[in-house]
Design a protein around this motif. Structure first.
Motif, PDB file in Angstrom:
ATOM      1  N   CYS A  42       3.672  -3.815   0.124  1.00  0.00           N
ATOM      2  CA  CYS A  42       3.202  -3.847   1.520  1.00  0.00           C
ATOM      3  C   CYS A  42       2.200  -4.994   1.717  1.00  0.00           C
ATOM      4  O   CYS A  42       2.260  -5.710   2.716  1.00  0.00           O
ATOM      5  CB  CYS A  42       2.514  -2.543   1.906  1.00  0.00           C
ATOM      6  N   GLU A  43       1.278  -5.140   0.765  1.00  0.00           N
ATOM      7  CA  GLU A  43       0.256  -6.185   0.907  1.00  0.00           C
ATOM      8  C   GLU A  43       0.888  -7.571   0.822  1.00  0.00           C
ATOM      9  O   GLU A  43       0.521  -8.479   1.573  1.00  0.00           O
ATOM     10  CB  GLU A  43      -0.831  -6.023  -0.161  1.00  0.00           C
ATOM     11  N   GLN A  44       1.856  -7.719  -0.087  1.00  0.00           N
ATOM     12  CA  GLN A  44       2.584  -8.997  -0.195  1.00  0.00           C
ATOM     13  C   GLN A  44       3.255  -9.329   1.131  1.00  0.00           C
ATOM     14  O   GLN A  44       3.174 -10.437   1.634  1.00  0.00           O
ATOM     15  CB  GLN A  44       3.710  -8.836  -1.227  1.00  0.00           C
ATOM     16  N   GLU A  73      -7.106 -12.226   3.202  1.00  0.00           N
ATOM     17  CA  GLU A  73      -7.494 -10.828   2.960  1.00  0.00           C
ATOM     18  C   GLU A  73      -6.332 -10.015   2.410  1.00  0.00           C
ATOM     19  O   GLU A  73      -6.505  -9.212   1.494  1.00  0.00           O
ATOM     20  CB  GLU A  73      -8.016 -10.191   4.254  1.00  0.00           C
ATOM     21  N   GLU A  74      -5.129 -10.217   2.976  1.00  0.00           N
ATOM     22  CA  GLU A  74      -3.969  -9.457   2.496  1.00  0.00           C
ATOM     23  C   GLU A  74      -3.642  -9.840   1.051  1.00  0.00           C
ATOM     24  O   GLU A  74      -3.274  -8.984   0.246  1.00  0.00           O
ATOM     25  CB  GLU A  74      -2.735  -9.680   3.385  1.00  0.00           C
ATOM     26  N   TRP A  75      -3.826 -11.131   0.747  1.00  0.00           N
ATOM     27  CA  TRP A  75      -3.518 -11.565  -0.626  1.00  0.00           C
ATOM     28  C   TRP A  75      -4.552 -10.973  -1.580  1.00  0.00           C
ATOM     29  O   TRP A  75      -4.220 -10.588  -2.708  1.00  0.00           O
ATOM     30  CB  TRP A  75      -3.455 -13.096  -0.717  1.00  0.00           C
ATOM     31  N   THR A  76      -5.800 -10.878  -1.117  1.00  0.00           N
ATOM     32  CA  THR A  76      -6.839 -10.233  -1.932  1.00  0.00           C
ATOM     33  C   THR A  76      -6.492  -8.759  -2.142  1.00  0.00           C
ATOM     34  O   THR A  76      -6.626  -8.235  -3.248  1.00  0.00           O
ATOM     35  CB  THR A  76      -8.220 -10.356  -1.240  1.00  0.00           C
ATOM     36  N   HIS A  77      -6.003  -8.102  -1.079  1.00  0.00           N
ATOM     37  CA  HIS A  77      -5.584  -6.701  -1.220  1.00  0.00           C
ATOM     38  C   HIS A  77      -4.473  -6.584  -2.271  1.00  0.00           C
ATOM     39  O   HIS A  77      -4.481  -5.679  -3.100  1.00  0.00           O
ATOM     40  CB  HIS A  77      -5.044  -6.136   0.104  1.00  0.00           C
ATOM     41  N   PHE A  78      -3.526  -7.509  -2.207  1.00  0.00           N
ATOM     42  CA  PHE A  78      -2.418  -7.499  -3.173  1.00  0.00           C
ATOM     43  C   PHE A  78      -2.983  -7.566  -4.596  1.00  0.00           C
ATOM     44  O   PHE A  78      -2.591  -6.783  -5.469  1.00  0.00           O
ATOM     45  CB  PHE A  78      -1.480  -8.678  -2.878  1.00  0.00           C
ATOM     46  N   SER A 158     -10.473  -2.387   6.374  1.00  0.00           N
ATOM     47  CA  SER A 158      -9.915  -3.724   6.531  1.00  0.00           C
ATOM     48  C   SER A 158      -8.640  -3.717   7.397  1.00  0.00           C
ATOM     49  O   SER A 158      -8.477  -4.552   8.292  1.00  0.00           O
ATOM     50  CB  SER A 158      -9.632  -4.295   5.140  1.00  0.00           C
ATOM     51  N   GLU A 159      -7.755  -2.743   7.160  1.00  0.00           N
ATOM     52  CA  GLU A 159      -6.494  -2.706   7.931  1.00  0.00           C
ATOM     53  C   GLU A 159      -6.761  -2.339   9.401  1.00  0.00           C
ATOM     54  O   GLU A 159      -6.054  -2.804  10.298  1.00  0.00           O
ATOM     55  CB  GLU A 159      -5.465  -1.743   7.320  1.00  0.00           C
ATOM     56  N   ALA A 160      -7.802  -1.561   9.643  1.00  0.00           N
ATOM     57  CA  ALA A 160      -8.156  -1.257  11.042  1.00  0.00           C
ATOM     58  C   ALA A 160      -8.564  -2.548  11.761  1.00  0.00           C
ATOM     59  O   ALA A 160      -8.212  -2.775  12.923  1.00  0.00           O
ATOM     60  CB  ALA A 160      -9.287  -0.241  11.090  1.00  0.00           C
TER      61      ALA A 160
HETATM   62 FE   LIG Z   1      -3.862  -5.199   3.482  1.00  0.00          FE
END
Ligand SMILES: [Fe+2]
Ligand SMILES: [Fe+2]
Length: 205
Positions: A42-44, A73-78, A158-160
């Motif tokens: 999902c993060e990817q 940020e999404e890549w950091t989440h990944f 973060s997703e909010a």
């Molecule tokens: Fe994310």
């Protein structure tokens, strides 16, 4: 939190029309390895979707300005999810078919102006962020492992923020009336999609 409270929290915070089935948290905790793998995908996909929007709408400066940090940020989440997987000795498997996203995609409005097409992409992203946020909140409250609860709490916040980014961008390129009406339709459509999906503990959505 009982089902009614859960329902109200979802509605108030994100406008979601259907709260997650309470059975999901129970099955998800039992297959947390599978949740983490699915979550990594999902993060990817979230990072890649933002990059694709920046590439496909090069003339939209505000879009670029807002989404470039979201990509990071999404890549950091990944990377954070991969770290949790590594700590548990979980290996990345093959990508899975994502029924939730597949059904949302089918509900996207085709045609219309370039701005309306951009709007559909933004609504799609906002929708996935909102539902992910709701699911992460459930995980942050209901799973027993304290470090994972904190992990999901951080991601929920973060997703909010990302959900708001996508809605604000839609308002940047479309009228407030259009966004209000179309977003309300997206919320109804998503509730329908969710209602007809099997409750699976090995999927984030
Ligand atoms: Fe994310
Ligand atoms: Fe996000």
């Amino acid at each position: 939190m009982n089902n009614e409270q859960r329902h109200n929290a979802s509605r108030t915070i994100l406008g979601l029309k259907l709260p997650t089935d309470p059975r999901w948290a129970n099955v998800a905790e039992k297959s947390i390895d599978e949740i983490l793998i699915d979550h990594a995908y999902c993060e990817q996909k979230a990072a890649s979707s933002c990059i694709s929007l920046i590439i496909q709408f090069p003339e939209k400066e505000k879009l670029r300005e807002v989404l470039m940090p979201v990509v990071s940020e999404e890549w950091t989440h990944f990377r954070m999810v991969l770290k949790e997987m590594d700590a548990r000795g979980i290996k990345f498997g093959n990508p899975r078919k994502d029924d939730y996203v597949h059904h949302l995609y089918a509900g996207m409005k085709r045609g219309g102006s370039r701005e309306e097409q951009l709007g559909e992409r933004l609504f799609m992203n906002a929708m996935i962020e909102a539902r992910s946020c709701e699911r992460f909140r459930i995980l942050s409250q209901e799973i027993s492992e304290v470090s994972l609860r904190e992990f999901y709490h951080e991601l929920m916040i973060s997703e909010a923020g990302h959900y708001m980014n996508f809605i604000d961008l839609a308002k940047e390129y479309l009228s407030a009336t259009y966004v209000k009406k179309r977003w309300a339709e997206w919320l109804e459509m998503e509730a329908d999609v969710l209602k007809n999906l099997e409750v699976r503990g090995d999927r984030v959505h």
